[in-house]
Design a protein around this motif. Structure first.
Motif, PDB file in Angstrom:
ATOM      1  N   PRO A 286      11.785   6.651   6.802  1.00 48.49           N
ATOM      2  CA  PRO A 286      12.697   7.397   5.933  1.00 48.49           C
ATOM      3  C   PRO A 286      12.793   8.880   6.271  1.00 48.49           C
ATOM      4  O   PRO A 286      13.830   9.507   6.027  1.00 48.49           O
ATOM      5  CB  PRO A 286      12.100   7.171   4.542  1.00 48.49           C
ATOM      6  CG  PRO A 286      11.459   5.820   4.643  1.00 48.49           C
ATOM      7  CD  PRO A 286      10.880   5.777   6.025  1.00 48.49           C
ATOM      8  N   THR A 287      11.734   9.453   6.823  1.00 46.80           N
ATOM      9  CA  THR A 287      11.800  10.873   7.193  1.00 46.80           C
ATOM     10  C   THR A 287      12.875  11.123   8.246  1.00 46.80           C
ATOM     11  O   THR A 287      13.350  12.252   8.394  1.00 46.80           O
ATOM     12  CB  THR A 287      10.435  11.342   7.713  1.00 46.80           C
ATOM     13  OG1 THR A 287       9.969  10.430   8.728  1.00 46.80           O
ATOM     14  CG2 THR A 287       9.410  11.400   6.591  1.00 46.80           C
ATOM     15  N   GLU A 288      13.263  10.075   8.969  1.00 47.21           N
ATOM     16  CA  GLU A 288      14.315  10.210   9.975  1.00 47.21           C
ATOM     17  C   GLU A 288      15.711  10.251   9.352  1.00 47.21           C
ATOM     18  O   GLU A 288      16.698  10.475  10.051  1.00 47.21           O
ATOM     19  CB  GLU A 288      14.243   9.046  10.973  1.00 47.21           C
ATOM     20  CG  GLU A 288      12.955   8.984  11.774  1.00 47.21           C
ATOM     21  CD  GLU A 288      12.921   7.789  12.712  1.00 47.21           C
ATOM     22  OE1 GLU A 288      13.861   7.628  13.507  1.00 47.21           O
ATOM     23  OE2 GLU A 288      11.950   6.999  12.627  1.00 47.21           O
ATOM     24  N   TRP A 289      15.809  10.011   8.051  1.00 46.05           N
ATOM     25  CA  TRP A 289      17.117  10.007   7.391  1.00 46.05           C
ATOM     26  C   TRP A 289      17.495  11.381   6.862  1.00 46.05           C
ATOM     27  O   TRP A 289      18.540  11.543   6.236  1.00 46.05           O
ATOM     28  CB  TRP A 289      17.106   9.006   6.229  1.00 46.05           C
ATOM     29  CG  TRP A 289      16.705   7.611   6.629  1.00 46.05           C
ATOM     30  CD1 TRP A 289      16.774   7.049   7.872  1.00 46.05           C
ATOM     31  CD2 TRP A 289      16.140   6.607   5.772  1.00 46.05           C
ATOM     32  NE1 TRP A 289      16.299   5.764   7.856  1.00 46.05           N
ATOM     33  CE2 TRP A 289      15.899   5.459   6.577  1.00 46.05           C
ATOM     34  CE3 TRP A 289      15.820   6.558   4.425  1.00 46.05           C
ATOM     35  CZ2 TRP A 289      15.349   4.290   6.048  1.00 46.05           C
ATOM     36  CZ3 TRP A 289      15.277   5.397   3.894  1.00 46.05           C
ATOM     37  CH2 TRP A 289      15.058   4.274   4.711  1.00 46.05           C
TER      38      TRP A 289
ATOM     39  N   GLY B 138      24.689   3.707  13.995  1.00 44.43           N
ATOM     40  CA  GLY B 138      24.863   4.944  14.747  1.00 44.43           C
ATOM     41  C   GLY B 138      24.729   6.190  13.897  1.00 44.43           C
ATOM     42  O   GLY B 138      24.460   7.278  14.421  1.00 44.43           O
ATOM     43  N   ALA B 139      24.919   6.055  12.590  1.00 41.38           N
ATOM     44  CA  ALA B 139      24.845   7.225  11.712  1.00 41.38           C
ATOM     45  C   ALA B 139      23.466   7.404  11.108  1.00 41.38           C
ATOM     46  O   ALA B 139      23.096   8.506  10.698  1.00 41.38           O
ATOM     47  CB  ALA B 139      25.882   7.119  10.597  1.00 41.38           C
TER      48      ALA B 139
ATOM     49  N   LYS C   8      31.991   7.604   2.381  1.00 42.73           N
ATOM     50  CA  LYS C   8      31.469   8.772   1.693  1.00 42.73           C
ATOM     51  C   LYS C   8      29.952   8.884   1.783  1.00 42.73           C
ATOM     52  O   LYS C   8      29.371   9.858   1.291  1.00 42.73           O
ATOM     53  CB  LYS C   8      31.883   8.735   0.219  1.00 42.73           C
ATOM     54  CG  LYS C   8      33.390   8.751   0.010  1.00 42.73           C
ATOM     55  CD  LYS C   8      33.742   8.636  -1.462  1.00 42.73           C
ATOM     56  CE  LYS C   8      35.246   8.608  -1.672  1.00 42.73           C
ATOM     57  NZ  LYS C   8      35.608   8.457  -3.107  1.00 42.73           N
ATOM     58  N   ALA C   9      29.305   7.880   2.341  1.00 46.17           N
ATOM     59  CA  ALA C   9      27.851   7.894   2.514  1.00 46.17           C
ATOM     60  C   ALA C   9      27.507   7.166   3.804  1.00 46.17           C
ATOM     61  O   ALA C   9      28.256   6.293   4.260  1.00 46.17           O
ATOM     62  CB  ALA C   9      27.165   7.231   1.331  1.00 46.17           C
ATOM     63  N   ASP C  10      26.375   7.551   4.380  1.00 44.57           N
ATOM     64  CA  ASP C  10      25.931   6.911   5.620  1.00 44.57           C
ATOM     65  C   ASP C  10      25.048   5.701   5.354  1.00 44.57           C
ATOM     66  O   ASP C  10      24.972   4.790   6.184  1.00 44.57           O
ATOM     67  CB  ASP C  10      25.149   7.920   6.477  1.00 44.57           C
ATOM     68  CG  ASP C  10      25.980   9.113   6.873  1.00 44.57           C
ATOM     69  OD1 ASP C  10      27.151   8.923   7.255  1.00 44.57           O
ATOM     70  OD2 ASP C  10      25.464  10.248   6.775  1.00 44.57           O
ATOM     71  N   ALA C  11      24.371   5.692   4.209  1.00 43.90           N
ATOM     72  CA  ALA C  11      23.451   4.600   3.906  1.00 43.90           C
ATOM     73  C   ALA C  11      23.262   4.498   2.403  1.00 43.90           C
ATOM     74  O   ALA C  11      23.531   5.451   1.659  1.00 43.90           O
ATOM     75  CB  ALA C  11      22.100   4.822   4.595  1.00 43.90           C
TER      76      ALA C  11
END
Length: 288
Positions: A151-154, A143-144, A200-203
């Protein structure tokens, strides 16, 4: 000519232990067994393979070292090696020469790239027993982040990677540097994974072993995290085999270690060893 008594009690015994010139192809394994100790070199701060916890050296490679020594009928003396500038330097320091600060080389070194070109330029060692196929993976909080997206979607998501690593270079250098400001750098891939499981991070982009061990360690805290199934576009690394190294004149020891690793793979013991850390064991390509 030496008498049989002189052979058995003096020079012959020394030769059998590899202390005098002669049949060096038979000496190293005999020496290890005679001394009752196998010195195994692992990398320092290399979670999940080898790291210190509570003053004790632990990790997957540490367990593997203990298993190999046990099957040889000797004690494991596991030593940590600080990584140098290159894997070639590490082989020099850890296997055939020793470190400048007095580091004693080992009988066997674990976590060595099993690669033909790499082996050819390091003729002081024999690289044997490929025991795992490593690769990089991308994982994120459901979901995040668009796990299967481009990768451009990140862009705008909190991304984690080890500083100056292949994942780091990929994230900040690809796609025109679009993601540069979104990448947080950590001292290791495992630390980057921990940042994600701690919220602390989404991915994160790290080795598969680092991600799987980190998720295993987080337990229920990783329930919303998943791994990307598809390949990353324009990602250059297809994965690599990990093996072991012995001195070039220690072929008998190398053969014995390779037989042990092969038997552990066939019996399921290798798979079970990796499973302790939540890691899916993947056979090395070179292992057939």
């Amino acid at each position: 000519m030496l008498s049989r008594r002189a052979w058995m009690g003096g020079a012959g015994a020394a030769l059998a232990l590899g202390l005098l010139p002669g049949r060096s192809d038979a000496a190293p394994l005999a020496k290890v067994k005679a001394l009752g100790t196998l010195r195994v070199v692992v990398y320092k701060d290399n979670r999940p393979w080898s790291w210190e916890e509570g003053g004790k050296l632990v990790g997957l490679d540490v367990d593997l070292a203990q298993a190999i020594a046990g099957k040889l009928g000797v004690r494991a003396d596991v030593a940590e090696l600080v990584a140098d500038e290159s894997a070639d330097d590490d082989l020099r320091n850890g296997v055939w020469k020793g470190g400048l600060l007095g580091f004693t080389p080992g009988d066997v070194m674990l976590h060595v790239p099993f690669d033909r070109t790499f082996a050819a330029r390091n003729d002081q060692v024999a690289i044997v027993a490929p025991y795992y196929r490593e690769s990089f993976a991308f994982a994120g909080v459901g979901g995040a982040v668009a796990l299967e997206g481009m990768p451009t979607e990140w862009r705008g998501r909190r991304l984690a990677a080890e500083l100056d690593s292949i994942p780091d270079f990929y994230l900040i250098g690809s796609f025109g540097g679009l993601l540069t400001k979104d990448v947080a750098h950590y001292p290791s891939g495992s630390a980057a994974v921990e940042a994600m499981t701690a919220g602390k991070a989404d991915a994160v982009l790290a080795s598969r072993a680092q991600i799987e061990e980190g998720l295993h360690r987080a337990g229920d805290g990783a329930s919303r995290i998943a791994l990307r199934k598809g390949p990353l576009p324009a990602f250059a690394s297809p994965g690599w085999d990990i093996g072991m190294a012995v001195k070039e004149n220690s072929r008998t020891l190398g053969d014995a270690v390779e037989e042990i690793a092969t038997a552990m793979a066939a019996s399921g013991e290798m798979k079970a060893l990796f499973a302790r850390y939540g890691i899916t064991w993947t056979p090395a390509n070179a292992a057939g």
